[in-house]
Design an enzyme around this catalytic site. Structure first.
Site, PDB file in Angstrom:
ATOM      1  N   GLY A 195     -14.592   6.655 -12.133  1.00 45.63           N
ATOM      2  CA  GLY A 195     -13.750   6.427 -10.970  1.00 45.63           C
ATOM      3  C   GLY A 195     -13.873   4.983 -10.513  1.00 45.63           C
ATOM      4  O   GLY A 195     -14.844   4.288 -10.836  1.00 45.63           O
ATOM      5  N   CYS A 196     -12.893   4.525  -9.747  1.00 50.73           N
ATOM      6  CA  CYS A 196     -12.897   3.112  -9.331  1.00 50.73           C
ATOM      7  C   CYS A 196     -13.998   2.845  -8.307  1.00 50.73           C
ATOM      8  O   CYS A 196     -14.743   1.872  -8.425  1.00 50.73           O
ATOM      9  CB  CYS A 196     -11.530   2.696  -8.804  1.00 50.73           C
ATOM     10  SG  CYS A 196     -10.847   3.772  -7.536  1.00 50.73           S
TER      11      CYS A 196
END
Lengths: 333, 333, 333, 333
Positions: C144-145
């Site tokens: 995930g970012c």
């Protein structure tokens, strides 16, 4: 006792700004706010900036507006006529939509399509003769937001014979609230921030009312979407006539206006300086080399371009001080 | 006749907001605005948003402030004491600077350097007992902007035994007006837009007054500069004590406050919703997995964080309605 | 001859950035880009920044991906498994979605709901041992970012015994592209500009993978939406253990990394400095008073947080130089 | 072995972008970057986005530039001549400043004041005949950023007899990096965000080079400062001649150009789509009512408007592929 006021279509940006102004107005008492799809919800669900205001959206029908002395219509274009038809003539109405702005049914059909609903008093108080007409009307059509910005810059110059009505070129940039509160990809923050882009080039519907109000015969308009929430900056240029002085013409037209300010010579408008206010800032010069006049006009599209103008019109319709509930000063930075 | 008011140091952002509020205040009459280097210039040269206000900057000296019943000091840190010393005790003073906030000379020297000027009544009316103290004072020290945001979130939780004063972690982001109107490269629009960056990490001077006002014993604070002109969003987390409910503690503390709003459950604050207002929006939850309370607090750093708070304090000092000249509602979008 | 590459789900922001990187990659040859609802349209209809690239969206089905040696999945969460099932094991796949990141089916169900699709190699090359695992895999799950930003800050500190895994507090702000290209009112430019607001407070789904990758046992996370298109700034604080030095731990971990930069002492990260790059900038300090470590981490959520990381993983999977087609340098201002 | 390159005046925004492009260029080897007041500091002190580049600013003198085959001058206007005079003719020079753009000494004095330094080859490769001239020159003057945007829109229309050179009206808005990296109050983020404002109305110095390059005889230009870091959007309108088709004229002029893109009919340019690239996006229409042509042109003022254009010119001067080290694609959102 105050004037009882209802707002139909209060969940959009202009509607929210109108609720803010009305909640602080000394004479207007806000009794209802309608919103088609949000009926039953608290107004803060749409407008968190109104936290502290105890009001719930009603559905947009006659019952909700019943009992109001004054109704503002902030509905999508084309929906005002049906609502207005349900209101008795004793109820005063200001329409923020386009439905009743144009005199020409042909122009209506060209720019908006469908049947023309009719023509109400055009609600820009600073135009010659407009105040008396507004005061005498129970139905007033607010101007478009671009239209207000551009008309205020252009009308006195054409009237004074300083600008050639046959040769007007306008480029006007608007903050995103002017595009409405519609869930569209091209209006997402990710797309808007860092971006300038034109739209409806040479084909914007406000051209019709600008020509109608100013007498401009030929007017090219390029609208631009700008990366800011509020504000319109219009650059209006026209061929100069008779060696006229555009600043003098503007100053003469607006000397006694509380909301229209011709800035000191050499000082150019900033949209941010008008944010949250009902003011319009103007400056003009002559571009000697090209023989053109350049006027730049700035206002808050939700203020003098929509909700502020609507409240100003309502003040006039009810014989109140024109500045009641409105701010001359912007909120900046 | 109204209260005659002067603002010393009126060319900065807090000063400009104060002029805006005072120009619209029903009881305060603005008689002077001073600005060190801009004396003799019209206030609109610094604040184009005040176009329409007829006022010229004076130089910051006793003569300019003479005749005022109330003086606001919006000077750079360290300059308030000298000006205040020239004002008789009959003149009421609200200082927006840091000079008189701290009780501890040691803390002053640690965070600001130089000698400690003294301690005035700490001007956050929503703290227990603060209103009476402010009303009885002729000298009041406004809080820091971060301090207001964080104290309003934290003080009731520590007081109610819900948050552990030994374990508080704060990350707070501010709009750029909080950094002042200084011509510095790192504050240029080109640098700011599209950027988030921390500064004074673990070393911000407001930690001292936050501890003083809340009783927090250990507090880690990371300030962040955010790409917007106004607004502070503070995330305050603390170890939860006694299975307490942070929302209940906030609601109990602020039930009768006009400007402090605990939002409906599940609705989190937006800084934009407080812009231009004197309101603070709060929400809290318990992070069950980590055993921590998370409170988020939003306000306008120039409003409740500076000029609005100052006007609120002055209202109390003069026995006026506390909301006079202040807006509960924000200007958004 | 180059590696033939297809992107499934290429109409979103991560997909667009991936197309940009692939179009400039020296070894990858872009043969297909699929988009559910835009099949048949030119990619520039979604991504005007790719003007000059001759490519049309296909529909997302096996035929479109047929012939690719490498497939990137940039689909909405939950849709990757079905597409991946259609691809032979000889085709290498990098999934930018969440479907295959978690080892624990229980954690999957808690944060995402529904059935757990499985677990692929976790694609953060800078984690100990990760490169070899990625090189040996034909299926890799991008992080995930937020997860990338926070793990890069936290993992070395826990591994080095400098930070207490029982006491981690994170506040992380993201630009709006992290929220995806969804036509939602709360993501409109009008709502975003000038606003900071938290969401999923204490409940963000990336907590699971951060704990999994770092060994953090208790972690409170508050995500914030920030008014900028790109970038994540994460403030990670933890109780300090053993008097350890967090900068030393970071420097030791990343000394040979091309994309991870521990900034010079006292220089704090700016998200803008990482925009368009695959770099992550880090800085750390000890807040002596509170006994906590503060690490701040910045990266481009579409770069090292998504498309850049995916391309880096693919480079490793194909034995290419890890920096091929990726920029260490950001585009600023 | 590559071409050895130095950049004089590398601490500003154009200089930083040039360093970024040169650091990624396949044939140019960056050997020196000078900065008057920052000599001895690492380039990342000014350009954190270049973290990972091992380079320190030199002072701007002949010694620093010695050994370079190619020198870019990114100095303040008026400083290029003195530096250029120290460089042998065998060293090729591209000047990003204005000093050598104009043929007319009179025009120079009118717009810039002081003595005219001379005239170098005007470096806009897409103008007819320009490529050959640039290739044959050891001294090339880059265009102004507004000039590039406007000339690319206007030159083909005047050349094709479609636009009246006697009647051109331009309104062009620029991101703030175009105003340079100067610590001025009016460029602060607090002032810029949320604001549009014109400046140098009818008096911008780029008018001279636009007229020189396009043959426009009468041109009114209004520049506007826009709240974004990069990008210029120019709206160019002119009286239409001979019923000509402006899109056809643009398409004919730019059919083989790698960086100039006439967008599909009806699709208007977005500045964000050109950010970080060397591309210019164009669209045109005829406003039938007013008889005017409207062309809108977008580019990155630091890309095709400055550093990108400079690198493109240098590629031509050294016989390299014109697109070497340059991106056709923008970084968006």
């Amino acid at each position: 006792m105050g004037v009882r006021v209802a707002v139909a279509g209060a969940s959009g940006y202009a509607g929210g700004e109108l609720l803010r102004l009305l909640a602080g107005h000394p004479e207007f008492e806000l009794i209802a706010a309608t919103a088609h799809s949000q009926a039953g919800q608290h107004v803060t669900s749409a407008h968190p900036q109104l936290t502290g205001l105890d009001l719930t959206f009603s559905s947009t029908d006659a019952a909700a507006l019943n009992g109001a002395d004054l109704v503002f219509l902030a509905l999508p274009h084309g929906q005002s006529a049906a609502v207005a038809a349900q209101l008795p003539q004793t109820v005063k109405v200001v329409d923020l939509g386009a439905d009743f702005r144009l005199e020409s049914a042909e122009q209506w059909t060209r720019y908006y399509g469908g049947g023309h609903a009719g023509t109400w008093t055009y609600g820009l108080p600073e135009l010659p003769g407009a105040r008396a007409a507004i005061a005498a009307s129970s139905r007033v059509a607010n101007t478009g937001c671009y239209a207000a910005t551009i008309i205020l810059a252009l009308a006195p110059l054409i009237a004074a014979g300083v600008a050639d009505p046959q040769d007007v070129v306008v480029v006007a940039a608007s903050g995103t609230s002017g595009a409405g509160r519609n869930a569209k990809v091209h209006l997402l923050g990710s797309e808007i921030m860092g971006d300038l882009s034109p739209y409806k080039v040479g084909a914007h519907q406000h051209v019709a009312e600008i020509k109608q109000a100013t007498g401009a015969a030929s007017l090219s308009m390029t609208p631009i979407l700008a990366p800011m929430p509020r504000g319109i900056l219009a650059t209006v240029t026209a061929k100069r006539l008779n060696g006229g002085d555009p600043r003098e013409a503007l100053q003469a037209a607006y000397a006694d206006e509380p909301f229209i300010h011709v800035l000191p010579e050499g000082v150019w408008p900033h949209t941010a300086a008008t944010s949250g206010s009902n003011s319009c800032h103007l400056q003009a010069t002559v571009d000697v080399d090209s023989g053109r006049i350049i006027v730049v006009s700035a206002l808050d599209n939700l203020g003098k371009g929509a909700a502020g103008q609507a409240a100003q019109n309502a003040n006039i319709m009810f014989g109140l001080p024109e500045t009641a509930g409105l701010s001359v000063f912007g909120v900046a930075p």
